[in-house]
Each structure stands twice: as C-alpha cells, then as structure tokens.
Motif scaffolding. Sequence first.
Motif, mmCIF file in Angstrom:
data_model
loop_
_atom_site.group_PDB
_atom_site.id
_atom_site.type_symbol
_atom_site.label_atom_id
_atom_site.label_comp_id
_atom_site.label_asym_id
_atom_site.label_seq_id
_atom_site.Cartn_x
_atom_site.Cartn_y
_atom_site.Cartn_z
ATOM 1 N N LEU A 291 0.796 -1.047 0.132
ATOM 2 C CA LEU A 291 -0.065 0.195 -0.102
ATOM 3 C C LEU A 291 1.333 1.306 0.200
ATOM 4 C CD1 LEU A 291 -2.335 -2.099 0.488
ATOM 5 C CD2 LEU A 291 -2.654 -0.383 2.712
ATOM 6 N N ARG A 292 0.058 2.352 -1.020
ATOM 7 C CA ARG A 292 1.593 3.251 -1.443
ATOM 8 C C ARG A 292 0.845 3.796 -1.304
ATOM 9 N NH1 ARG A 292 7.028 1.080 -4.635
ATOM 10 N NH2 ARG A 292 7.262 0.319 -2.301
ATOM 11 N N PRO A 293 0.243 5.172 -0.216
ATOM 12 C CA PRO A 293 -1.271 5.901 0.045
ATOM 13 C C PRO A 293 0.157 7.844 -0.573
ATOM 14 C CG PRO A 293 -0.396 5.900 2.304
ATOM 15 C CD PRO A 293 0.831 4.769 1.104
ATOM 16 N N GLY B 279 4.022 -1.402 -10.175
ATOM 17 C CA GLY B 279 3.475 -0.862 -9.035
ATOM 18 C C GLY B 279 4.481 -0.362 -8.862
ATOM 19 N N ASP B 280 6.073 -0.550 -9.070
ATOM 20 C CA ASP B 280 7.045 0.240 -8.926
ATOM 21 C C ASP B 280 7.193 1.140 -9.387
ATOM 22 O OD1 ASP B 280 9.864 0.482 -7.871
ATOM 23 O OD2 ASP B 280 10.898 -0.479 -9.036
ATOM 24 N N ILE B 281 7.556 1.075 -10.457
ATOM 25 C CA ILE B 281 7.692 2.637 -11.719
ATOM 26 C C ILE B 281 6.585 3.419 -11.312
ATOM 27 C CG2 ILE B 281 8.237 3.192 -13.873
ATOM 28 C CD1 ILE B 281 8.781 0.609 -14.335
ATOM 29 N N THR C 159 5.199 4.156 -8.653
ATOM 30 C CA THR C 159 4.469 4.802 -7.494
ATOM 31 C C THR C 159 5.912 5.621 -7.157
ATOM 32 O OG1 THR C 159 5.851 3.006 -6.623
ATOM 33 C CG2 THR C 159 3.539 3.186 -6.476
ATOM 34 N N ASP C 160 6.901 5.700 -8.143
ATOM 35 C CA ASP C 160 7.863 6.772 -7.833
ATOM 36 C C ASP C 160 7.400 7.521 -8.384
ATOM 37 O OD1 ASP C 160 10.061 4.836 -6.255
ATOM 38 O OD2 ASP C 160 11.564 5.631 -7.654
ATOM 39 N N GLU C 161 6.527 8.087 -9.768
ATOM 40 C CA GLU C 161 6.738 8.584 -10.385
ATOM 41 C C GLU C 161 5.319 9.426 -9.894
ATOM 42 O OE1 GLU C 161 3.937 8.333 -13.568
ATOM 43 O OE2 GLU C 161 4.224 10.390 -14.573
HETATM 44 MG MG MG Z 1 10.632 1.007 -6.274
#
Ligand code: MG
Length: 365
Positions: free
Chosen positions: A111-113, A252-254, A256-258
């Motif tokens: 979960l990345r709010p 999701g990795d990419i 969420t960095d954006e």
């Molecule tokens: Mg990452």
Amino acid sequence: MIKGEFVDAKIVLLPGDGIGPEIVEQAQLALQAIANRFGHQFSFESQMIGGCAIDETGNPLPDESIEACRAADAILLGAVGGPKWDDPRAKTRPEVGLLKIRKELGLFANLRPICPHADLLDASPLKREIIEGVDILFVRELTGGIYFGDSGRRNEGGQEVAYNEMNYSVGEVERVVRLAGEAAMKRNRRVTSVDKANVLEVSRLWREVAERVIRDEFPEVQYDVVLVDAMAMHLISHPADFDVVVTGNMFGDILTDEASMLPGSLGLLPSASLGEPGPGLYEPIHGSAPDIAGQGIANPLATILASAMLLRHSLNLQDEANAIEAAVASVLDEGHRTPDIAAGREPVGTTTMGKLVTDAIAKAS
Ligand code: MG
Ligand code: IPM
C-alpha cells in the motif's frame, strides 16, 4: 484488539543501509513517544538486512533476521543497497534481501498512499492546480510478476541472451484486487486497474480477473482499467481523478516513484506491505540515499509515517496512528523542513525533525 486496550507489541527493526539506520531511529523514537502517551509497551529488536548483512554474513537476509521477523507483531524497515554492493558480477545483492523478506512473509500487497500535504504543494515540481485534491492509494502486487519469475541467461546462436519471465496466477490477482476493493470501500469507492493488456497475455488474465472480482464482490465500486503507459501520463496530467489504483509488481514500482513527485519528495512517502496471516512490513518508499548517508540531513518523515501505518494496520491502533500523522502535519504546518523539501527555508536535520515530531506527540497528550 479492542480500542483503548493495552498493547504489548514486538517490533523488529531492519535499519539496512545508507540513511536507513538514521531514519529508523527517528521512527522508533516516535513509536516510543506513542507508547508513553497511550500507555502501551513496544519492544524493539534490530536485525540485519541488505548490504550490511552481506558484509557481516555473506547473506543479504540471514535466517536469524527471518526468524525474528516471523515472531514479530510488525516490522519496520529503513532501506537497502548502495554503490558498495552494486557490482553486477557480485554473488548477491542487498535488494535480494528485500525481495526475500517480502516473499518469505507472503507480503503480497504493498500500500502506497499519495496524499500531498497542503503546505507542501509548492514543493512539487508540478503546478499547484494539478496536485490539489490528490489522494491516491496505490496497491502494488509485491510477491509475484516479473520480479519473481524464472530468470537466467542462455546461449542462442552464439549470443548470450538474458530472460525474465512474468507470471501471474488467478489467485495472485484475486487476492490483491480484493484488497484494493476493500480499501476502496473505505475511501471513495473507485478502483483503477493498470495493465498492458494490449500487448501482454499476463495483463489480459489480470484484467479478466480484476474485472470479475470487483464486479462480483464490490458492486458499489466504480471500476475502470487504464494501460500503464497512459497511466504514466494521467498521473501527471490529472492525478486528482484517481482513488485506489491496483497494479502488478513492476508497473507499481515505476508508477509509485513517478507519483512520489506529486507531494514533492520521496522523503515523505510511507508504505505498508501486508499479507495474511503474519506481521506486516513498513518502510519508506525511498531508497538508501547513499549520497547523503551519515550527514544527518535525511528526511525521517516517510519512515515516521510508515510507523503510523504500522500502528494502524498491524496493531489496530487507529488513534495512535492518527496521533503520529497529526504530529507530522503540525511540524510541517509550523514550517519545519528537511533539506529535500526546504524550498528556500532554513532546513533542519534528521534528529531535529525527529525530535520535533516526538515533542508534538508528547505535547498533544
Ligand atoms: Mg521502487
Ligand atoms: C521499492 C524498491 C525495490 C523494488 C527495490 C529496492 C528492490 O524500488 O520498494 O520500490 O523494486 O521493489
């Protein structure tokens, strides 16, 4: 656990590399301040992960760390990695430890709010009118996909070829989309599933399953699908239109960095990795920032906010989680900033920022 009940929790700390130990220390102090204010008991045990574990034992995730994590109520992690361990020919890498702990504990949902703080809207490289009203919860699948598929090298016609397989099973998609649906029911009841179904077979399965789970189990949730390349664009053109976004491990990795650029700094974003059953793992979404490690200038707020997620999701301590978030908000309201978000103000260092938060937690009692 019943609200107001005394909680005795065992928390394993995995400080890791780079700025990890500095920021985890501040989050530990914030948790201790919560225990003091609300009358709980938290015990802390530090274990090794990442590059420091490789140096010490040759293994980025020693068995002892895994056992301690299994026995814990929750885990707080700093960051892993750094140039010292970046040699592509090295036998192992710090990141292997992180992937392994996620897999070992079955932490399939990350979960990345993304919810920019009102006072920091000008810290973002994007225009204020674009980020106003942004409140996104990313749900990133964390123990499958291309990160965990078969990989290797082979010889093809005299040439070396490298490959990574991307797989998702129906069950893997179901459980993470279900979690996204449950989260959406507590928010604005919208789920966007992100895939690359115009090219990838894996995404076509993902899309089928996601649609079915939301339609059958969450009829009140408004559902749509967006291709990952288009999503990269939407995230900076109209990010306020999204609520819960669910996607696979690498997308999701990419993304969420954006998305971390919406609130202005990676240094503000916490994450929770959850699975059932067993302890959750909480960490900032940023890395080990080796360039500033040891200088006392790293922003501890992402890790402190991760400890709020720990209280909320693993210990079911809602008031306590809110108290940490309120303390962070008040410190930012007062204008205190670490260098990454200073934007011209006189910055404070890591320990000062941590102290401001623990003081705010104590003062509110
Ligand atoms: Mg990452
Ligand atoms: C993250 C990180 C990790 C990942 C790395 C360090 C293995 O980028 O948590 O987003 O790719 O999952």
